[in-house]
Scaffold this active site. Structure first.
Site, PDB file in Angstrom:
ATOM      1  N   GLY A  78      27.694  19.416  -4.424  1.00 29.98           N
ATOM      2  CA  GLY A  78      28.601  20.449  -3.926  1.00 29.98           C
ATOM      3  C   GLY A  78      28.959  20.184  -2.473  1.00 29.98           C
ATOM      4  O   GLY A  78      28.211  19.540  -1.738  1.00 29.98           O
ATOM      5  N   LYS A  87      24.756   6.408  -2.819  1.00 30.12           N
ATOM      6  CA  LYS A  87      23.482   6.120  -3.493  1.00 30.12           C
ATOM      7  C   LYS A  87      23.512   4.810  -4.275  1.00 30.12           C
ATOM      8  O   LYS A  87      22.523   4.077  -4.302  1.00 30.12           O
ATOM      9  CB  LYS A  87      23.122   7.294  -4.407  1.00 30.12           C
ATOM     10  CG  LYS A  87      24.271   7.728  -5.279  1.00 30.12           C
ATOM     11  CD  LYS A  87      24.279   9.203  -5.592  1.00 30.12           C
ATOM     12  CE  LYS A  87      25.661   9.578  -6.117  1.00 30.12           C
ATOM     13  NZ  LYS A  87      25.783  10.899  -6.625  1.00 30.12           N
ATOM     14  N   ASP A 134      22.663   7.675 -12.293  1.00 30.82           N
ATOM     15  CA  ASP A 134      22.729   8.373 -10.998  1.00 30.82           C
ATOM     16  C   ASP A 134      21.311   8.747 -10.549  1.00 30.82           C
ATOM     17  O   ASP A 134      20.949   8.560  -9.382  1.00 30.82           O
ATOM     18  CB  ASP A 134      23.615   9.631 -11.148  1.00 30.82           C
ATOM     19  CG  ASP A 134      23.710  10.414  -9.859  1.00 30.82           C
ATOM     20  OD1 ASP A 134      24.439   9.980  -8.957  1.00 30.82           O
ATOM     21  OD2 ASP A 134      23.020  11.447  -9.737  1.00 30.82           O
ATOM     22  N   GLU A 170      20.940  10.935   4.432  1.00 33.04           N
ATOM     23  CA  GLU A 170      20.357  12.157   3.838  1.00 33.04           C
ATOM     24  C   GLU A 170      21.174  12.666   2.646  1.00 33.04           C
ATOM     25  O   GLU A 170      20.621  13.173   1.669  1.00 33.04           O
ATOM     26  CB  GLU A 170      20.270  13.245   4.918  1.00 33.04           C
ATOM     27  CG  GLU A 170      19.556  14.508   4.494  1.00 33.04           C
ATOM     28  CD  GLU A 170      18.086  14.274   4.147  1.00 33.04           C
ATOM     29  OE1 GLU A 170      17.320  13.947   5.052  1.00 33.04           O
ATOM     30  OE2 GLU A 170      17.715  14.414   2.973  1.00 33.04           O
ATOM     31  N   ILE A 189      19.193  19.222  -0.013  1.00 28.47           N
ATOM     32  CA  ILE A 189      17.730  19.258   0.165  1.00 28.47           C
ATOM     33  C   ILE A 189      17.337  18.160   1.165  1.00 28.47           C
ATOM     34  O   ILE A 189      17.645  16.990   0.932  1.00 28.47           O
ATOM     35  CB  ILE A 189      16.984  18.998  -1.167  1.00 28.47           C
ATOM     36  CG1 ILE A 189      17.436  19.977  -2.250  1.00 28.47           C
ATOM     37  CG2 ILE A 189      15.487  19.070  -0.962  1.00 28.47           C
ATOM     38  CD1 ILE A 189      16.820  19.700  -3.622  1.00 28.47           C
ATOM     39  N   LYS A 244      19.163   7.310  -7.154  1.00 25.88           N
ATOM     40  CA  LYS A 244      18.496   8.191  -6.190  1.00 25.88           C
ATOM     41  C   LYS A 244      16.988   7.924  -6.171  1.00 25.88           C
ATOM     42  O   LYS A 244      16.352   7.946  -5.117  1.00 25.88           O
ATOM     43  CB  LYS A 244      18.780   9.654  -6.543  1.00 25.88           C
ATOM     44  CG  LYS A 244      20.257  10.027  -6.383  1.00 25.88           C
ATOM     45  CD  LYS A 244      20.546  11.377  -7.023  1.00 25.88           C
ATOM     46  CE  LYS A 244      21.983  11.812  -6.852  1.00 25.88           C
ATOM     47  NZ  LYS A 244      22.343  12.929  -7.738  1.00 25.88           N
TER      48      LYS A 244
HETATM   49  N1  HSE Z   1      26.787  13.737  -9.957  1.00 29.13           N
HETATM   50  C1  HSE Z   1      25.726  14.082  -9.071  1.00 29.13           C
HETATM   51  C2  HSE Z   1      24.840  15.121  -9.784  1.00 29.13           C
HETATM   52  C3  HSE Z   1      26.267  14.620  -7.778  1.00 29.13           C
HETATM   53  O1  HSE Z   1      25.252  15.639 -10.828  1.00 29.13           O
HETATM   54  O2  HSE Z   1      23.750  15.375  -9.319  1.00 29.13           O
HETATM   55  C4  HSE Z   1      25.326  14.572  -6.642  1.00 29.13           C
HETATM   56  O3  HSE Z   1      24.839  13.302  -6.364  1.00 29.13           O
END
Ligand code: HSE
Length: 426
Positions: free
Chosen positions: A303, A105, A201, A129, A136, A205
């Site tokens: 996960g 990402k 993060d 994806e 998802i 995304k």
């Molecule tokens: N560190 C990310 C989260 C993992 O907590 O969503 C998945 O991208």
């Protein structure tokens, strides 16, 4: 039967999951899709993994060049994360006509356009994806399922770690640090957890999702980002008393035809909204389309197995001869609105001395900035003569609230930096 030779780079939790599940499902995929997915090369910089994972010396390497320079390999799966050498791996693979699957990402948020250009110049394909919301299928849904629609807004809980921390603080009353420790133990936080808790993060995304939904690549510098590290149990408690919950929301929505708001920040939403019930490490994305109206995607955003599911679905997608819609609608967005120009409702908590005239001083400054107050509550005294005062505002401009609070925080009656949290009526 068609055979696809795969080069897998990066044997962390997800890479190992790809190896394991692909070997379990290889027969099933042959039967169902008439394609044989063969792991031809596996690469990790840690040489000890070869023995540990029982890999043949013929397929294991510590040098990614041996994967990307191998003419037999059709698809490179890049799972090392970070910018370098991931960018080199992705670009050189695409340049040599290979297809690429990546979960990266941070790289996509930064270099999506140049990567897509290289892919298109070389008639090679890239799929990602697993880069957003783990299991998802939000990317496929935006790219294909909603290809006929015009998306007006996309609002997501897209960082599992932050959502886990906020849920734990809300449900169990534990502190931010206790909750973070537990998230780290459970393994869904990034290697550098400040990416999770400071909102970056989510911003990575959101940049990818906004591109798919609105056809505009928004760079991180144009996304307003605020994390959850300053959220205190006190604000969670006061929010609850108002029938509100705090979520880290990633928001991309049109202000009008050509202008987009793109922001990540803790947000108060009504406890009755569907997003409020998305708890723990779960992710959810709430999309409003012109034709489809409201959609809610919900599931495990991190996960091993959910992420492997996304990667293998990309693999199956790439195995089709047919050209699937190869990215992407061109959008109409011309401008990204700055946070100072965005109108929003706010929750404000002042920590003030409990004496006559204090509220008048604060409300005088707010009034001068045309900030209209929706409600005010004085809470129980904390210590000495200091009391929290919680205000909800009507819609106000970002610049006005920022400047007003800077002025208020300079007053002697203010005993701690004022807390301000966005509020959305979804
Ligand atoms: N560190 C990310 C989260 C993992 O907590 O969503 C998945 O991208």
């Amino acid at each position: 039967m068609k055979k696809i030779n795969i080069g897998l780079i990066g044997l962390g939790v997800i890479g190992r999951g790809v190896l394991r599940i692909l070997s379990q499902k290889r027969k099933f995929f042959k039967k169902r899709y008439n394609v044989d997915f063969n792991i031809a090369k596996v690469c990790d910089k840690n040489p000890k993994l070869r023995k540990k994972l029982n890999l043949s010396p013929k397929i294991f390497t510590t040098k990614f060049q041996e994967v990307i320079n191998n003419d037999n390999i059709n698809v490179v799966i890049e799972l090392i994360g970070g910018i370098n050498p991931a960018r080199d791996i992705v670009l050189r693979s695409l340049n040599s006509g290979k297809s690429v699957i990546t979960a990266n990402k941070a790289l996509l948020a930064q270099d999506l356009l140049s990567i897509l250009k290289v892919a298109s110049r070389n008639k090679s394909r890239i799929r990602f994806e697993a880069s957003v919301c783990g299991g998802i299928p939000i990317i496929k849904s935006l790219r294909e399922g909603l290809s006929a629609d015009r998306i007006d807004s996309l609002i997501g809980i897209i960082n599992g770690t932050s959502n886990y921390i906020l849920s734990k603080m809300t449900g169990e009353g534990c502190s931010f640090f206790e909750a973070l420790l537990e998230a780290k133990k459970r393994g869904f936080a990034e290697r550098n957890p400040s990416l999770d808790i400071k909102g970056f993060d989510s911003a990575h995304k959101l940049s990818i999702l906004a591109f798919l939904a609105f056809g505009k690549h928004v760079l991180q510098k144009d996304i307003f980002v605020k994390g959850i590290d300053e959220i205190s149990p006190l604000d969670i408690k006061y929010a609850r008393e108002l029938g509100l919950v705090i979520k880290l929301l990633a928001i991309a929505k049109k202000s009008n035809k050509n202008v987009l708001e793109v922001r990540v920040h803790p947000t108060l939403i009504s406890e009755d909204h569907l997003l409020a019930s998305v708890g723990g490490v779960f992710n959810a994305v709430y999309v409003k389309g012109e034709l489809v109206d409201d959609l809610l995607f919900f599931g495990k955003g991190a996960g091993q197995l959910p992420t492997v599911s996304a990667i293998l679905s990309d693999l199956i997608d790439l195995s089709y001869e047919k050209k699937s819609i190869d990215l992407f609608q061109k959008g109409l967005i011309k401008k990204i609105k700055k946070i100072d120009d965005i109108r929003s409702k706010y929750y404000i908590r002042f920590m003030v001395i409990d004496k006559p005239g204090v509220l008048a001083k604060i409300s005088g400054i707010l009034a001068r900035r045309k900030i209209s107050i929706a409600s005010v509550t004085q809470k129980e005294r904390q210590r000495a003569k200091i009391v929290p005062v919680v205000m909800l505002t009507h819609d106000v401009r970002g610049r006005d609230i920022r400047v007003a609070l800077e002025e208020i925080d300079r007053l002697a009656i203010i005993k701690k930096k004022t807390v301000v949290i966005h509020r959305e009526e979804l």
